[in-house]
Design an enzyme around this catalytic site. Structure first.
Site, PDB file in Angstrom:
ATOM      1  N   ASP A   1     -24.580 -13.710  -6.999  1.00 14.94           N
ATOM      2  CA  ASP A   1     -23.802 -14.951  -7.006  1.00 14.94           C
ATOM      3  C   ASP A   1     -24.783 -16.098  -7.227  1.00 14.94           C
ATOM      4  O   ASP A   1     -25.467 -16.538  -6.301  1.00 14.94           O
ATOM      5  CB  ASP A   1     -23.059 -15.090  -5.671  1.00 14.94           C
ATOM      6  CG  ASP A   1     -22.268 -16.396  -5.575  1.00 14.94           C
ATOM      7  OD1 ASP A   1     -22.471 -17.293  -6.419  1.00 14.94           O
ATOM      8  OD2 ASP A   1     -21.454 -16.518  -4.635  1.00 14.94           O
TER       9      ASP A   1
ATOM     10  N   LYS B   1     -20.364 -24.228 -10.476  1.00 13.78           N
ATOM     11  CA  LYS B   1     -21.013 -25.502 -10.153  1.00 13.78           C
ATOM     12  C   LYS B   1     -21.648 -26.185 -11.381  1.00 13.78           C
ATOM     13  O   LYS B   1     -20.940 -26.759 -12.180  1.00 13.78           O
ATOM     14  CB  LYS B   1     -22.018 -25.322  -9.019  1.00 13.78           C
ATOM     15  CG  LYS B   1     -21.332 -24.915  -7.712  1.00 13.78           C
ATOM     16  CD  LYS B   1     -22.042 -25.387  -6.458  1.00 13.78           C
ATOM     17  CE  LYS B   1     -21.102 -25.353  -5.276  1.00 13.78           C
ATOM     18  NZ  LYS B   1     -21.108 -24.107  -4.515  1.00 13.78           N
TER      19      LYS B   1
ATOM     20  N   PHE C   1     -22.054 -17.123   1.307  1.00  9.84           N
ATOM     21  CA  PHE C   1     -20.878 -17.904   0.916  1.00  9.84           C
ATOM     22  C   PHE C   1     -20.486 -17.569  -0.517  1.00  9.84           C
ATOM     23  O   PHE C   1     -21.302 -17.692  -1.431  1.00  9.84           O
ATOM     24  CB  PHE C   1     -21.159 -19.410   1.035  1.00  9.84           C
ATOM     25  CG  PHE C   1     -19.955 -20.247   0.680  1.00  9.84           C
ATOM     26  CD1 PHE C   1     -18.927 -20.418   1.589  1.00  9.84           C
ATOM     27  CD2 PHE C   1     -19.837 -20.823  -0.575  1.00  9.84           C
ATOM     28  CE1 PHE C   1     -17.797 -21.163   1.257  1.00  9.84           C
ATOM     29  CE2 PHE C   1     -18.718 -21.564  -0.913  1.00  9.84           C
ATOM     30  CZ  PHE C   1     -17.699 -21.737   0.000  1.00  9.84           C
TER      31      PHE C   1
HETATM   32  C1  LIG Z   1     -19.879 -23.245  -4.216  1.00 15.40           C
HETATM   33  C2  LIG Z   1     -20.096 -21.793  -4.181  1.00 15.40           C
HETATM   34  C3  LIG Z   1     -19.049 -20.890  -4.426  1.00 15.40           C
HETATM   35  C4  LIG Z   1     -17.610 -21.337  -4.618  1.00 15.40           C
HETATM   36  O1  LIG Z   1     -17.437 -22.110  -5.759  1.00 15.40           O
HETATM   37  P1  LIG Z   1     -16.057 -22.959  -5.910  1.00 15.40           P
HETATM   38  O2  LIG Z   1     -16.179 -23.569  -7.279  1.00 15.40           O
HETATM   39  O3  LIG Z   1     -16.064 -23.969  -4.796  1.00 15.40           O
HETATM   40  O4  LIG Z   1     -14.939 -22.022  -5.789  1.00 15.40           O
HETATM   41  C5  LIG Z   1     -19.331 -19.541  -4.443  1.00 15.40           C
HETATM   42  N1  LIG Z   1     -20.581 -19.093  -4.238  1.00 15.40           N
HETATM   43  C6  LIG Z   1     -21.619 -19.926  -4.000  1.00 15.40           C
HETATM   44  C7  LIG Z   1     -22.989 -19.355  -3.812  1.00 15.40           C
HETATM   45  C8  LIG Z   1     -21.407 -21.305  -3.953  1.00 15.40           C
HETATM   46  O5  LIG Z   1     -22.431 -22.118  -3.674  1.00 15.40           O
END
Ligand SMILES: *Cc1c(COP(=O)(O)O)cnc(C)c1O
Length: 396
Positions: free
Chosen positions: A216, A245, A131
């Site tokens: 990420d 986050k 994700f």
């Molecule tokens: C939450 C998340 C995102 C997206 O972040 P947003 O601030 O919602 O755009 C991307 N990568 C990972 C691993 C996430 O947990």
């Protein structure tokens, strides 16, 4: 369950509750009901609800300067970028306003890098069930089932492999590959922890083949797993790291970090109107100054062990409902034997406990990083009661 009439788009099934305020691990709705919060805005409120550090940073900075425009330096952005680069051993920083924006920029940076260092390469290898966000590029990078059907045609240039499968990764690298992008633990997929050598092997492959590694760390970074970055557990340094986050502690803030070798943007290639504004970066600075302290990180690790022991105890008590627990630091998942996660989440909500169900079979826990042992006990008690009821219902 009744629902509200509201022009807000219906994109998630929200309960008919309006949240009003919060403090630490507790969230309170407009009717005065209190909830023990083990979701924390999806791992966003690193220091809990309305922490003193952020209240001070917000009031101080909002009375001083909200934004001078990205065409000028501001002190909080300078200071936060210096600390991030120093603590994470990366050279350059770009501030964004969300995780998806950071990842979108990281993908763009990798293609820009390839134009100069690996001509013709543009493909990024990502993982099934990974994700990375909800922009068109980050949706294409994500491996969430069904997402390819939401808004086709999808951005080309993404190759997906199974997470944890190093042979599949190696087989998919070719001369058109510019980067490998993955989460060090897959968060939204249900806290999937890779095999122990995986990250190091991915790092080695990326280096051998001359492609970039993009980590990420939007969910796993910022002390969530007991280190500032999850990759640090394995001594792995990615070429590009994205944060979001927890970085702003509840205020919108994301970041791209890169080595000098990977940071190929030229003036004019990238930017963001709100990116790196002093209000958001002052909040990031308040969070970072708190979480970078060695005692803070040790406490996260210790609370993580305490939470793990409690979850393993629940697992022993409910072998017919629960299959396994997995996670690191203060990011944990409970795998269920049946697709009951949403029902259990709703029962917990009714009992004043907020947990998350990222998949049918998975409950996820991501408390604030200063959660107390007493709060963990209280969560386990409430979740245990819900499981007792579910067990009785399954039997009858
Ligand atoms: C939450 C998340 C995102 C997206 O972040 P947003 O601030 O919602 O755009 C991307 N990568 C990972 C691993 C996430 O947990």
């Amino acid at each position: 369950m009744t629902t509200f009439e509201t022009p807000l788009m219906r994109l998630v099934a929200r309960p008919p509750i309006v949240m009003s305020h919060g403090s630490g691990s507790w969230l309170v709705d407009e009717s005065g009901r209190r909830y023990l919060d083990f979701v924390q805005g999806w791992a966003v409120n690193a220091l809990g609800h309305a922490p003193a550090e952020l209240r001070a940073a917000l009031s101080e900075q909002s009375g001083r300067l909200l934004t001078p425009s990205p065409a000028f330096f501001n002190r909080p952005a300078l200071e936060l970028s210096r600390l991030l680069a120093q603590d994470l051993q990366l050279d350059q920083v770009f501030f964004a306003n969300s995780g998806a924006e950071a990842n979108d920029g990281a993908l763009k940076l990798a293609r820009r890098w390839a134009q100069r260092h690996r001509p013709g390469a543009f493909k990024v290898i990502t993982t099934h069930n990974g994700f990375h966000g909800r922009t068109l590029a980050t949706m294409a990078a994500s491996g969430k089932p069904g997402w390819d059907l939401v808004a086709p045609p999808n951005l080309p240039g993404f190759v997906k492999v199974d997470y944890g499968d190093i042979a599949a990764l190696e087989a998919s690298i070719d001369e058109e590959t510019c980067a490998v992008m993955l989460e060090p633990i897959q968060g939204e997929a249900g806290v999937i922890v890779p095999p122990s050598h995986y990250l190091r092997d991915v790092r080695r492959l990326a280096t051998e083949h001359g492609v970039l590694l993009i980590a990420d760390e939007i969910q796993t970074g910022c002390a969530r797993t007991g280190r500032l970055l999850c990759c640090q557990h394995d001594d792995v340094r990615a070429d590009i790291v994205t944060l979001g986050k927890g970085l702003g502690g509840g205020v919108a803030l994301g970041a791209i970090l890169a080595t000098n070798a990977a940071a190929a943007f030229q003036p004019g290639d990238h930017g963001s109107t709100f990116g790196g504004n002093p209000l958001a970066t002052a909040c990031g600075l308040a969070v970072w100054n708190t979480i970078r302290a060695p005692e803070f990180l040790e406490t996260v690790a210790a609370r993580g062990r305490y939470l793990r022991a409690g979850l393993e105890h629940l697992l022993q008590r409910h072998p017919h409902l629960l299959q396994s627990v997995r996670g690191a630091g203060l990011l944990w998942a409970v795998e269920l034997r049946r697709p009951q996660a949403v029902a259990i989440q709703e029962q917990c909500l009714a009992d004043g406990l907020l947990i998350n169900a990222p998949r049918d079979h998975v409950l996820r826990l991501m408390p604030q990083l200063r959660v107390s042992e007493a709060e963990i006990d209280e969560m386990l008690e409430r979740l245990g009661q819900v499981l007792n009821r579910a067990e009785r219902e399954t039997r009858s």
